[in-house]
Design a protein around this motif. Structure first.
Motif, PDB file in Angstrom:
ATOM      1  N   THR A  48      71.076  28.545  39.196  1.00 35.20           N
ATOM      2  CA  THR A  48      72.046  29.286  38.380  1.00 35.20           C
ATOM      3  C   THR A  48      72.077  28.737  36.962  1.00 35.20           C
ATOM      4  OG1 THR A  48      73.336  29.145  40.413  1.00 35.20           O
ATOM      5  CG2 THR A  48      74.368  30.272  38.608  1.00 35.20           C
ATOM      6  N   ILE A 106      73.211  25.957  36.065  1.00 30.71           N
ATOM      7  CA  ILE A 106      74.434  25.174  35.828  1.00 30.71           C
ATOM      8  C   ILE A 106      74.027  23.706  35.702  1.00 30.71           C
ATOM      9  CG2 ILE A 106      76.604  24.397  36.833  1.00 30.71           C
ATOM     10  CD1 ILE A 106      77.004  27.060  38.073  1.00 30.71           C
ATOM     11  N   ALA A 128      70.725  21.103  35.205  1.00 33.24           N
ATOM     12  CA  ALA A 128      69.318  21.097  34.781  1.00 33.24           C
ATOM     13  C   ALA A 128      68.519  20.221  35.731  1.00 33.24           C
ATOM     14  CB  ALA A 128      69.226  20.548  33.369  1.00 33.24           C
ATOM     15  N   ALA A 173      64.546  35.624  38.128  1.00 31.03           N
ATOM     16  CA  ALA A 173      64.434  36.954  37.508  1.00 31.03           C
ATOM     17  C   ALA A 173      63.499  36.919  36.304  1.00 31.03           C
ATOM     18  CB  ALA A 173      65.812  37.464  37.092  1.00 31.03           C
ATOM     19  N   GLY A 174      62.521  36.058  36.365  1.00 30.37           N
ATOM     20  CA  GLY A 174      61.523  35.964  35.298  1.00 30.37           C
ATOM     21  C   GLY A 174      61.913  35.033  34.159  1.00 30.37           C
ATOM     22  N   TYR A 175      63.095  34.446  34.233  1.00 28.20           N
ATOM     23  CA  TYR A 175      63.545  33.553  33.157  1.00 28.20           C
ATOM     24  C   TYR A 175      63.538  32.095  33.625  1.00 28.20           C
ATOM     25  CZ  TYR A 175      65.355  37.880  31.121  1.00 28.20           C
ATOM     26  OH  TYR A 175      65.476  39.142  30.605  1.00 28.20           O
ATOM     27  N   ALA A 230      71.092  31.100  29.604  1.00 32.09           N
ATOM     28  CA  ALA A 230      72.095  32.176  29.504  1.00 32.09           C
ATOM     29  C   ALA A 230      71.580  33.448  30.170  1.00 32.09           C
ATOM     30  CB  ALA A 230      72.443  32.435  28.056  1.00 32.09           C
ATOM     31  N   ARG A 231      70.285  33.723  29.982  1.00 32.98           N
ATOM     32  CA  ARG A 231      69.714  34.944  30.578  1.00 32.98           C
ATOM     33  C   ARG A 231      69.629  34.826  32.099  1.00 32.98           C
ATOM     34  NH1 ARG A 231      65.733  35.560  25.665  1.00 32.98           N
ATOM     35  NH2 ARG A 231      66.991  37.005  24.449  1.00 32.98           N
ATOM     36  N   ARG A 247      71.735  33.118  33.910  1.00 34.78           N
ATOM     37  CA  ARG A 247      73.102  33.296  34.406  1.00 34.78           C
ATOM     38  C   ARG A 247      73.552  34.756  34.317  1.00 34.78           C
ATOM     39  NH1 ARG A 247      73.956  28.010  32.079  1.00 34.78           N
ATOM     40  NH2 ARG A 247      74.643  28.981  30.152  1.00 34.78           N
ATOM     41  N   ALA A 248      73.016  35.461  33.334  1.00 29.72           N
ATOM     42  CA  ALA A 248      73.373  36.884  33.209  1.00 29.72           C
ATOM     43  C   ALA A 248      72.708  37.709  34.305  1.00 29.72           C
ATOM     44  CB  ALA A 248      72.948  37.399  31.839  1.00 29.72           C
ATOM     45  N   SER A 249      71.595  37.202  34.833  1.00 32.17           N
ATOM     46  CA  SER A 249      70.825  37.966  35.821  1.00 32.17           C
ATOM     47  C   SER A 249      71.187  37.603  37.259  1.00 32.17           C
ATOM     48  CB  SER A 249      69.325  37.700  35.633  1.00 32.17           C
ATOM     49  OG  SER A 249      68.976  37.818  34.291  1.00 32.17           O
ATOM     50  N   VAL A 269      70.157  42.217  29.411  1.00 26.04           N
ATOM     51  CA  VAL A 269      70.101  40.753  29.346  1.00 26.04           C
ATOM     52  C   VAL A 269      69.476  40.303  28.033  1.00 26.04           C
ATOM     53  CG1 VAL A 269      69.073  38.698  30.398  1.00 26.04           C
ATOM     54  CG2 VAL A 269      70.070  40.455  31.841  1.00 26.04           C
ATOM     55  N   GLU A 284      76.589  20.230  33.025  1.00 22.43           N
ATOM     56  CA  GLU A 284      76.020  19.056  33.692  1.00 22.43           C
ATOM     57  C   GLU A 284      77.108  17.996  33.917  1.00 22.43           C
ATOM     58  OE1 GLU A 284      72.613  19.272  34.206  1.00 22.43           O
ATOM     59  OE2 GLU A 284      72.653  17.444  35.397  1.00 22.43           O
TER      60      GLU A 284
END
Lengths: 319, 512
Positions: A48, A50, A52, A61-63, A70-71, A73-75, B13, B261
């Protein structure tokens, strides 16, 4: 689609997740099983964006989970372990808040929230304070929150915990439906029956490591052996076990029943039946004994514990 | 269940999330959080009731007591007008402070409360950036109490203007009170975020909140003392400016701490000494975990090699301190210049008299020092003491203490040199009194000060992929490493030069 390679996470000295490699294609469900503290939630949190990863990479989703956090988390729609709702808010108001965060237009937000709440049996709780919801209703509202922005990837942590059987079925049906929409779904659960019913693939995680991965059939074959057949006859089976030995491996037998392992049931079973009938014995039933995910899971855990002990032995000897 | 067109498709997105988000978008997104939290605060009677009482009841009570005091002073024959001028501005400041103190409660609730109720994780799973989440929550903690404070101040002043006193306050004074109230709220909220990050329960956060409320209360007492002295009130502008600087540092620290984190990586309020020691030792020795494990596996212990240690560990650390060293050098030059500038305002009674007296004094010191090597120790320990105090103060002041204590002696030096120049005395003996040992001492002071500065300021911006705790421990290890391997040897050499060489050079210079 979700893809990870060598995903590893350290918290200080503690290695929570070690070298996790996953591939979950679109339109499939992966169930992650494992005891508490095995690393399931940490894995989900890395997927997600959140947390690293300490090393390795993951694409959702490809990101990339680090570069495009951010992308990602948006997906992703996430149902967290604790539903974490704002109890003073009303149901619709709560969803509207999250809709705003995902930049959904006002009309779409309301329409979507109402549709989903109704779909999950919360139709009469639009304006009720979340604090007044039952446990199951809260869980459903949290699930609706994760679906609100119609994400291509769903990460569901214990989606049916705290739900009554009827609600749990509702949610399971919804998950099946979502999968058909070519969505990628990862769910973690302690409910093995649920995992067996929903998942295309299963990953068992222990001490941060994936100790088994595959579909139910593969795992059952690898960990509890080939399918087990049970033959019941009308007459006693004196000496039949010996007669069948060249064909199959008989593992258990009684007066008028026996169980054998069949690597290729389609080939073996007709031969067995012919042999039994040839001996003048009437067959009442020939059925495959169900291998449950519970059997498989317990076997995996047992084997892994055995390996862990083995690995520890020389260490203790040198201590 | 799915709409015919997916709501979150790749275009949505790509268009709305990621890459560089403009400031307006950041504020807009933060406002979504703020709106919800402010509404939530106003639904909580534990927040609404105190705000209501402090906003409406307290100004009236303050006004009532002001009237009693004024009447009392009038009866005693004191000058009521003078009293009004001195005393009345104090009350709006206090009237403003009480509602603002609630910002601390809201801030702790909004940061730790959410963490405790586990409602933070769904929020962290959204595409909002850490900055948006942080700003949204800071605004939410600020707006209700600050609005209440403004309302309280307005009510109190309104009652004074249109009440019996017919007070006509100076608008600048009102502006000062509003500014002070606002920055105090900012300090408390941003401080509360830093406190919140160190705990996982509101109970622990409330205990730690005393770290904020006690100094703030003391500050308000100090401000009150200044406020009742009209001719000194201008000092309060400096206080407001100082608080603004503190806010900036706290915002930086808070923003670096308030990240996903840090928030989810820490699950219990426990000191992990083993881990802390490992991180510290790794940074100090430069031996990584992998190297240690490999040495253990191969059975070949890692041998201490001073040349390798300096090359691999000490010099890279000095290189990493280059920005801090530059800042420290600039601070030293600025302090020297400021000292020099001050010497033109306040001059010392110096005269260009015979150098023989100075020469005799120096010779006597030199002879005494020559006989007693403890003088070397004294010179070294004096420098070490100053640097230790500077580092310690830096740790509690985001590095400002380090800059101040290291630069201060150079300010004094600048002041003295300025006076010498102004008196027409030759500066050469003074310059040569610094150069021989200064060649070693000044770089040592700059490097030590830089390490102290980084140690104090690292929480405001920890390196990427490092928690604040880890960054702080590594900076501490760097202080020790640089202190032992670079600063101490340089100070020892400087001490020896200061006692045995410098006096001789000065003597020679004076005889020129």
């Amino acid at each position: 689609m979700i893809e990870t390679e060598g995903l590893t996470k350290f918290f200080g000295d503690f290695e929570a997740v070690h070298n996790v490699n996953l591939f979950v294609p679109s339109g499939t469900v992966l169930a992650i099983l494992g005891p508490n503290g095995a690393g399931k939630t940490t894995t989900i949190r890395m997927l997600t964006s959140i947390l690293a990863p300490t090393s390795g990479w993951a694409k959702v989703a490809g990101y990339d989970v680090v570069k495009d956090a951010a992308r990602v988390r948006a997906s992703v729609g996430v149902l967290t372990e604790q539903h974490g709702l704002y109890e003073r808010m009303r149901g619709l108001e709560y969803l509207d808040f999250f809709g705003r965060i995902y930049r959904l237009p006002a009309d779409v937000r309301y329409k979507r929230a109402e549709e989903l709440m109704t779909r999950f049996g919360l139709g009469d709780a639009f304006d009720k304070r979340v604090g007044e919801y039952s446990k199951g209703m809260k869980q459903k509202l949290a699930l609706v929150r994760s679906l609100l922005h119609d994400p291509p990837v769903l990460l569901l942590d214990e989606p049916t915990s705290a739900m009554d059987p009827q609600s749990a079925k509702l949610v399971r049906d919804a998950i099946m439906e979502l999968r058909q929409d070519a969505r990628t779904i990862i769910l973690t659960t302690h409910n093995l029956t649920e995992a067996q019913a929903l998942a295309d693939n299963i990953a068992v995680i222990r001490r941060g490591r994936i100790v088994a991965f595959g579909n139910m059939e593969d795992l059952a074959h690898r960990f509890v052996g080939p399918p087990l057949m049970e033959l019941k006859t009308s007459q006693p089976l004196n000496g039949l076990a010996k007669e069948l030995t060249p064909l199959v491996k008989v593992v258990e037998s009684g007066d008028n029943w026996l169980r054998y392992e069949a690597f290729k049931p389609a080939e073996i079973n007709p031969q067995v039946i012919r042999r039994v009938i040839g001996l003048g014995i009437d067959v009442i039933t020939l059925s495959q004994l169900t291998q449950t995910l519970e059997d498989v899971y317990l076997q995996i855990v047992e084997e892994d514990e055995g390996q862990e002990k083995k690995a520890d032995e020389p260490k203790h000897a040198t201590d | 269940m799915s709409p015919s067109t997916p709501l979150i498709n790749r275009e949505h997105v790509q268009d709305h999330f990621g890459d560089q988000v403009g400031w307006l978008d950041t504020i807009k997104n933060a406002w979504v959080i703020t709106r919800r939290e402010v509404r939530d605060s106003f639904r909580d009677w534990r927040i609404v009731v105190p705000i209501f009482i402090l906003t409406l009841f307290f100004p009236t009570l303050a006004n009532f007591s002001s009237r009693i005091f004024i009447n009392y002073f009038d009866k005693q024959g004191a000058d009521g007008k003078e009293f009004i001028e001195a005393f009345l501005p104090l009350m709006p400041m206090l009237v403003g402070f009480f509602p603002v103190s609630i910002s601390l409660v809201i801030a702790l609730e909004t940061f730790v409360g959410e963490k405790e109720r586990r409602s933070l994780e769904p929020l962290l799973s959204t595409p909002l950036t850490n900055t948006e989440l942080y700003l949204g929550k800071v605004f939410a903690a600020m707006i209700p109490p600050v609005a209440a404070a403004y309302l309280g101040i307005g009510l109190y002043i309104g009652q004074l203007i249109w009440g019996e006193q017919k007070w006509r306050p100076d608008p600048v004074l009102i502006l000062m009170i509003v500014a002070l109230t606002t920055v105090q709220a900012l300090v408390m909220v941003t401080g509360a975020v830093v406190v919140s990050s160190q705990t996982t329960s509101t109970r622990a956060a409330n205990l730690l909140a005393s770290v904020i409320i006690l100094p703030m209360s003391l500050l308000v007492i100090g401000e009150s003392i200044i406020m009742i002295q009209p001719y000194r009130r201008f000092v309060l502008w400096y206080v407001a400016a100082g608080l603004l600087v503190v806010t900036t540092l706290l915002v930086r620290t808070g923003a670096s701490i308030f990240n996903r984190e840090e928030l989810l990586g820490r699950s219990i309020d426990e000191i992990n000494l083993r881990w802390a020691w490992r991180v510290f030792w790794e940074q100090l020795t430069g031996v990584t975990r992998a190297e240690r494990q490999s040495a253990k596996a191969t059975g070949r212990p890692i041998r201490l090699n001073p040349i390798r240690y300096y090359r691999k560990t000490v010099f890279p650390t000095i290189r990493n301190l280059r920005v801090a060293s530059l800042a420290m050098s600039i601070a030293i030059i600025a302090a020297f210049a400021a000292g020099w500038a001050l010497s033109t305002k306040w001059q010392l009674p110096l005269s260009n008299k015979d150098n023989s007296e100075v020469l005799d004094n120096l010779r006597s010191i030199w002879e005494t020092a020559q006989k007693d090597p403890r003088w070397v120790g004294l010179a070294i320990s004096q420098n070490i003491r100053v640097l230790l105090v500077a580092t310690l103060l830096g740790a509690f002041s985001f590095g400002a203490g380090s800059i101040f204590f290291v630069a201060l002696p150079f300010g004094i030096l600048g002041y003295l040199m300025g006076n010498v120049a102004a008196a027409g005395i030759s500066p050469i003996p003074f310059i040569v009194a610094i150069i021989p040992h200064g060649i070693f001492e000044i770089p040592a002071i700059i490097i030590a000060g830089a390490a102290g500065l980084r140690f104090g300021s690292v929480p405001t911006k920890p390196p990427k992929n490092m928690t604040v705790g880890e960054a702080w421990l590594r900076a501490l290890a760097d202080v020790v490493k640089i202190g032992l391997t670079v600063v101490l040897p340089l100070l020892i050499i400087a001490g020896i030069f200061e006692v045995y060489v410098t006096p001789k050079v000065v003597e020679w210079a004076l005889t020129l």
